[in-house]
Write a protein that holds these residues in place. Structure first.
Motif: not given
Length: 703
Positions: A690-696
């Motif tokens: 949620a903080t870094h992107g869901f593809r991270a």
């Protein structure tokens, strides 16, 4: 006959003349999708007489790369790559797959211009790139008779088949028996020319009745039938009542054509939404629909439509009366929203009537299935395990590389599993350093991955996906033969079986392992097999391997690198509540297990011990709050140059035990290290994404 480009010829002409005819008619054009002119039977016979005295030239083909090459990509992560051995790990798709219904009508309109010749075969221009050993595919059209019903499939089919389509002119009145005999002459001629190759008959609606009739009359010929919404249910269709209506009220023809047009797609709303989402086409306008009806009226004028309906009636009755004689391998494709015929019920009925038959259901499609968006006939044939170039399927040489669309669909199918488990991939470099990626995996084969099989094989598909994305390497999974058999001796058809075949799964056998290693493939092997995948309570991560080596000496024969690996995570995903021992105490389940095990193919019947105890059953697990999957690939063990050394049983056994010990060490390493992973549970991973992107990529423990 095999030619490059398009051809139209009478079925009476010997196959020896077909290639020569290519040069005779090469420059004559009338149709944008054809390279040669449609000529009368008399003209062709005259030409054939002239050609007889000539020497038949070598057949001209566009050579394809070896089918052993594993090809795949994802739109963002995988790029084309050619290794030093010349293997290309990518199969690009052509723009031809983006054709629409409009292209069908445009090509059909061109086909029927000045069309006064008898029924004949033609090879579409787009189908000219197949290899010399490609099997013949004959397309038998539906009620339209034009022969361009595969227009959206031509480019992909043309790469693996020699495609011929039957064209029945609008004014032709050849009887059902006459058309069956015409098809028969062709398949008998081609069978005599290539007796070891199968001949594929793809029949749509009416064409499916032709295919069944020909198969019933020629049980000695190796035929593969692919039938799309067979018209064997004509007596129960709305078209049955149309015959008398058209005879007495000719003015109703427009309504009939509109009904046929509306039946060309199953769910118009869903199709329109899909088109908008994918950005692939513009919904048809009122003018387009008017044009379509006009073209249909030219293809099926009143007299022709009446004739075709009578032909349907005869064909359906003939095929139904001879179903008991059909022994050919058959694949039935039926639509859930066919408005012309009860295709769903008919598909189920035929699957019970025909002894060697599989079915595939398409929920939202209409009668003209092969013209609809998202229907890829090559993928369907691959998924059913029906593509072969010889009498028996060769899972290595007959394998067709994945396309971008197929790989993306595979990723979508396992997306939930991958997202919930966030796989961690560790590998070992040559200097022994452990890295948090797959850079320690050799890009050149042969490579044999040997490891532990998690519960229900949950670890296999994410591993294949990550190897494709990170290393552009296709790992060929060796699996139980029951996943590749239909009906008796196998599991019921379901989508997971198709996926396994499409990504290159291979039935477990020494012969197949030999072929894979000899072709320098990357192979995944689980010596514990089903005994590990269907283990009992409390047996998590326990190896059940044979006492003697099964793969060491074969690996040394081809100089394969053996990479031991461990996969951990099943105990964080599910817990078994009803295992084999529990189920055998319940009479109903016990009888089901015993009945199933009478039918499935049995492996390792010549060995003893716990690994031989592999009864097929389905453990009942309950899911847990998802944890995480971890993979650790150990340092590659080199067997190149050790062929003579490893012929010694003692030395071979020593290496075998070394590999087994390394697998146990990999599992122990992961079980210990995961205790220090702050993202082992799903909640911290969701917060991170949620903080870094869901593809991270979610981090893991320190190495």
């Amino acid at each position: 006959m095999t030619t490059l480009g398009a051809s139209i010829f009478s079925t009476d002409i010997s196959t020896a003349f077909h290639t020569e005819m290519t040069s005779l008619f090469w420059n004559q054009r009338r149709n944008p999708i054809l390279k040669r002119l449609a000529v009368s039977t008399e003209q062709l016979a005259s030409t054939a007489t002239t050609v007889t005295s000539k020497t038949t030239p070598k057949r001209n083909f566009v050579e394809k790369e070896s089918s052993e090459a594993a090809a795949f990509s994802t739109a963002t992560a995988v790029k084309s790559k050619t290794t030093s051995t010349g293997t290309t790990y990518l199969s690009e798709e052509s723009e031809g797959n983006r054709k629409s219904l409009k292209d069908y009508f445009d090509e059909a309109k061109d086909m029927i211009k000045a069309d006064g010749a008898p029924p004949r075969w033609f090879s579409p221009l787009e189908c000219g790139s197949h290899s010399p050993d490609s099997p013949l595919l004959l397309f038998l059209p539906g009620i339209d008779g034009v022969g361009v019903g595969l227009t959206r499939q031509h480019q992909r089919l043309g790469k693996i088949f020699d495609v011929w389509s039957l064209h029945i002119p609008v004014k032709d009145r050849t009887s059902f028996t006459g058309l069956v005999q015409l098809i028969e002459r062709t398949i008998r001629s081609e069978h005599n020319h290539s007796p070891n190759k199968p001949i594929y008959l793809v029949g749509e609606s009416l064409g499916a009745c032709f295919a069944l009739a020909v198969a019933a009359r020629n049980p000695h010929i190796d035929l593969v039938l692919v039938l799309s919404n067979p018209a064997t249910s004509f007596s129960m269709s709305v078209l049955q009542s149309t015959i008398s209506l058209l005879e007495f009220i000719p003015g109703q023809m427009t309504l009939t054509l509109c009904h046929i047009l509306s039946s060309m797609t199953g769910d118009p709303l869903k199709m329109a939404i899909d088109n908008v989402v994918k950005g692939i086409s513009v919904p048809p306008t009122i003018q387009d629909l008017s044009t379509y009806v006009s073209v249909l009226a030219d293809i099926l004028p009143n007299e022709t439509l009446l004739w075709k309906l009578e032909l349907l009636k005869s064909a359906s009755a003939y095929a139904n009366a001879r179903l008991h004689s059909v022994k050919a391998q058959t694949l039935i494709l039926y639509s859930g929203k066919d408005q012309m015929m009860p295709s769903e019920e008919e598909g189920q009925r035929l699957s019970c009537e025909l002894p060697n038959c599989q079915t595939r259901r398409f929920d939202d499609n209409g009668h003209f299935l092969l013209l609809e968006e998202g229907v890829d006939l090559v993928t369907i044939i691959k998924g059913a395990g029906y593509y072969r170039r010889g009498k028996c399927i060769n899972y290595v040489s007959d394998f067709i590389p994945l396309t971008t669309t197929e790989f993306n669909k595979f990723c979508e199918e396992i997306r939930l599993r991958s997202d919930l488990t966030s796989p961690v991939m560790l590998s070992t470099l040559e200097d022994g350093k452990i890295v948090a990626d797959l850079s320690g995996i050799p890009s050149e084969g042969p490579v044999l991955f040997v490891g532990y099989h998690n519960l229900l094989g949950l670890e296999a598909f994410p591993m294949v996906q990550q190897f494709m994305i990170q290393r552009n390497v296709l790992v060929r999974c060796i699996a139980h033969p029951m996943f590749f058999e239909s009906k008796d001796g196998g599991l019921p058809d379901f989508e997971g079986n198709d996926t396994l075949r499409i990504i290159g799964g291979v039935p477990a056998s020494a012969v197949n392992l030999y072929k894979l290693l000899s072709s320098k493939s990357h192979v995944m092997l689980h010596p514990g097999g089903m005994r590990e995948a269907l283990h009992r309570k409390g047996e998590e991560y326990k190896l059940f391997w044979p006492e003697s080596s099964e793969f060491v000496r074969m690996s040394s024969t081809f100089g394969a690198k053996i990479i031991p690996f461990g996969a951990v995570g099943e105990d964080d995903i599910a817990q078994i509540v009803l295992d084999y021992n529990d189920q055998m105490k319940i009479p109903f389940l016990k009888s089901q297990i015993e009945e199933m095990n009478k039918r499935v193919v049995k492996l390792r019947t010549d060995i003893t011990g716990e690994v031989a105890n592999q009864p097929v059953h389905l453990p009942l697990p309950i899911p847990k709050i998802p944890g995480r999957f971890y993979y650790y690939f150990g340092k590659p063990i080199e067997t190149k140059g050790r062929k003579q050394e490893l012929r010694d049983r003692k030395k071979s056994q020593k290496l075998y035990l070394q590999v087994k010990g390394e697998v146990e060490n990999c599992i122990a390493y992961l079980k210990e290290k995961r205790q220090n992973d702050p993202y082992r549970n799903i909640l911290p991973r969701l917060i991170y994404q949620a903080t870094h992107g869901f593809r991270a990529q979610v981090p893991t423990f320190e190495l």
